[in-house]
Design an enzyme around this catalytic site. Structure first.
Site, PDB file in Angstrom:
ATOM      1  N   HIS A  59      62.211  23.551 -36.269  1.00  0.00           N
ATOM      2  CA  HIS A  59      61.853  24.968 -36.400  1.00  0.00           C
ATOM      3  C   HIS A  59      61.859  25.367 -37.876  1.00  0.00           C
ATOM      4  O   HIS A  59      60.888  25.964 -38.376  1.00  0.00           O
ATOM      5  CB  HIS A  59      62.839  25.830 -35.611  1.00  0.00           C
ATOM      6  CG  HIS A  59      62.625  27.307 -35.778  1.00  0.00           C
ATOM      7  ND1 HIS A  59      61.866  28.051 -34.910  1.00  0.00           N
ATOM      8  CD2 HIS A  59      63.051  28.178 -36.742  1.00  0.00           C
ATOM      9  CE1 HIS A  59      61.845  29.309 -35.311  1.00  0.00           C
ATOM     10  NE2 HIS A  59      62.550  29.408 -36.431  1.00  0.00           N
ATOM     11  N   GLU A  60      62.953  25.032 -38.558  1.00  0.00           N
ATOM     12  CA  GLU A  60      63.039  25.376 -39.975  1.00  0.00           C
ATOM     13  C   GLU A  60      62.038  24.577 -40.801  1.00  0.00           C
ATOM     14  O   GLU A  60      61.522  25.064 -41.810  1.00  0.00           O
ATOM     15  CB  GLU A  60      64.461  25.132 -40.486  1.00  0.00           C
ATOM     16  CG  GLU A  60      65.526  25.979 -39.801  1.00  0.00           C
ATOM     17  CD  GLU A  60      65.248  27.473 -39.888  1.00  0.00           C
ATOM     18  OE1 GLU A  60      64.640  27.914 -40.897  1.00  0.00           O
ATOM     19  OE2 GLU A  60      65.621  28.199 -38.958  1.00  0.00           O
ATOM     20  N   HIS A 104      58.791  26.409 -41.030  1.00  0.00           N
ATOM     21  CA  HIS A 104      58.768  27.399 -42.105  1.00  0.00           C
ATOM     22  C   HIS A 104      58.552  26.713 -43.459  1.00  0.00           C
ATOM     23  O   HIS A 104      57.755  27.176 -44.286  1.00  0.00           O
ATOM     24  CB  HIS A 104      60.098  28.170 -42.143  1.00  0.00           C
ATOM     25  CG  HIS A 104      60.319  29.066 -40.971  1.00  0.00           C
ATOM     26  ND1 HIS A 104      59.423  30.041 -40.584  1.00  0.00           N
ATOM     27  CD2 HIS A 104      61.357  29.140 -40.090  1.00  0.00           C
ATOM     28  CE1 HIS A 104      59.888  30.684 -39.530  1.00  0.00           C
ATOM     29  NE2 HIS A 104      61.059  30.149 -39.201  1.00  0.00           N
ATOM     30  N   ASP A 148      45.314  24.060  14.034  1.00  0.00           N
ATOM     31  CA  ASP A 148      43.970  23.476  14.081  1.00  0.00           C
ATOM     32  C   ASP A 148      42.896  24.483  13.658  1.00  0.00           C
ATOM     33  O   ASP A 148      41.826  24.583  14.275  1.00  0.00           O
ATOM     34  CB  ASP A 148      43.659  22.953  15.490  1.00  0.00           C
ATOM     35  CG  ASP A 148      44.616  21.861  15.926  1.00  0.00           C
ATOM     36  OD1 ASP A 148      45.069  21.098  15.046  1.00  0.00           O
ATOM     37  OD2 ASP A 148      44.926  21.785  17.131  1.00  0.00           O
TER      38      ASP A 148
END
Length: 404
Positions: free
Chosen positions: A22-23, A26, A205
């Site tokens: 995640h970092e 960035h 059916d």
């Protein structure tokens, strides 16, 4: 026990890698636009180790419950040197700043897609077109009482459903006019009519029929161990077919995207319901029953990862990690500081404000004053910290148990 601990360790590692990536999202976006990244760390608190490469210090801190990417000039209150000024984030175009702020969120989405793709090819994804309707698989007599949580009394002969003419292969569409899209909804509806005659709408059916059934009144145990009189008709569900579909490398791409879209909607609904579930989590610390759908911390999620590993449920293990990434992506979009979405909201505010100023013949006002947002930032950060502590305590004293 060994496989359980291995699963706990691997899931915790997966969360740590998620934070790091995640970092990294960035960092990569900032570097792409020529911004100066001062520090890139996984964790908070005291530094365990670090090293410097170029203008950036990389490292690991003692508490691996988050991470940060320190970009020079991220806000107007961040002091920058004369040498850093051309590379300061606040001096870059607004759209570049937004992309950098979205970098971590985009990375979480990519992790989700990669994990789900791997599961689609290696094991298979839940079939979105699976037939969950209440197909009759077995007809039986109805035990009159329940002895314990896993044992019913003996019975003989035929049950109410079979006596009424229900047959294996029938599909129950409704009970007393109440639609029953799956077998659990049939069971729940029937339980409400002990000793009464009800009408079942069925399909047989290709023909739709109505069958009256006299419901037996039986005694069953509640989750608290009390005896309760409920209705039963002696019907068991047929096995659900094609629940999981495995895909080839090419066809797994659209399948992954389709499944991710469904997850995105469900995760958004879960995020909206998140605040309402916190009181229940807090109550579970003091002995209340813990909802299986309640929020979990890193501790709780790692524990569930251990249970899945212990049962060799590796596909579910990776799907849980993928779901965590998707939740983090949406959570970080919430437009409140200090979340990424809060910073994005500030940038968009600056854009809209300066457009209005331009219409009025005024010059741009420059970066927003973050000091005015400090009370909100501190409040949100404190609230998130408090919720995090509550959920961690609940995960220790009364954890979510997905296997009973």
């Amino acid at each position: 026990m060994g496989s359980y601990l291995l699963g706990v360790a691997l899931f915790a590692l997966g969360i740590a890698v998620t934070i790091a990536l995640h970092e990294l999202g960035h960092l990569m976006a900032a570097r792409a636009f020529g911004m100066r990244v001062r520090r890139y760390f996984v964790g908070f608190g005291p530094t365990v180790f670090s090293w410097r490469k170029g203008h950036t210090e990389y490292g690991l801190k003692a508490v691996p419950l988050g991470g940060f990417c320190d970009i020079a000039g991220m806000t107007n209150q961040d002091e920058v040197t004369a040498e850093e000024a051309p590379h300061a984030m606040r001096n870059k175009p607004w759209w570049q700043r937004v992309i950098v702020l979205l970098g971590g969120i985009i990375m979480n989405v990519l992790i989700t897609l990669v994990l789900l793709y791997g599961v689609a090819v290696g094991n298979g994804l839940p079939n979105p077109n699976v037939d969950l309707r209440a197909h009759v698989g077995e007809l039986s007599c109805v035990p009159a009482t329940q002895i314990d949580a896993n044992t019913l009394s003996e019975c003989q002969g035929t049950g109410p459903a079979q006596e009424a003419g229900l047959a294996v292969g029938d599909t129950i569409l409704a009970v007393e006019g109440q639609d029953t899209p799956d077998f659990p909804s049939v069971a729940e509806a029937v339980r409400a009519y002990p000793g009464q005659t009800i009408t079942l709408d069925i399909e047989r059916d290709g023909q739709q029929l109505q069958i009256p059934v006299e419901v037996a009144a039986v005694e069953r145990l509640t989750t608290t161990g009390e005896t309760k009189t409920v209705g039963a008709i002696g019907v068991s569900s047929a096995p659900i077919k094609d629940v999981i579909v495995q895909y080839g490398p090419a066809e797994a791409v659209p399948a992954t995207l389709r499944f991710s879209g469904e997850w995105l909607k469900a995760t958004g609904q879960g995020l909206a319901a998140f605040p309402a579930k916190i009181p229940g989590v807090a109550a579970s610390i003091f002995g209340a029953e813990r909802d299986k759908e309640s929020p979990m911390s890193v501790v709780g999620a790692s524990r569930v990862g251990g249970e899945l590993a212990q049962r060799d449920s590796w596909a579910t293990f990776f799907m849980l990690l993928a779901n965590l990434n998707l939740f983090l992506a949406l959570f970080n979009l919430v437009p409140l500081p200090p979340l990424d979405g809060g910073h994005i909201a500030v940038v968009l505010y600056e854009v809209i404000r300066d457009k209005i100023r331009k219409l009025r013949g005024l010059a741009p006002a420059g970066p927003a004053d973050y000091t005015k947002l400090m009370p909100l930032t501190i409040t949100v950060a404190g609230l998130l910290l408090t919720i995090g502590v509550v959920v961690i305590i609940a995960d220790v004293v009364n954890p979510v148990r997905i296997f009973g």
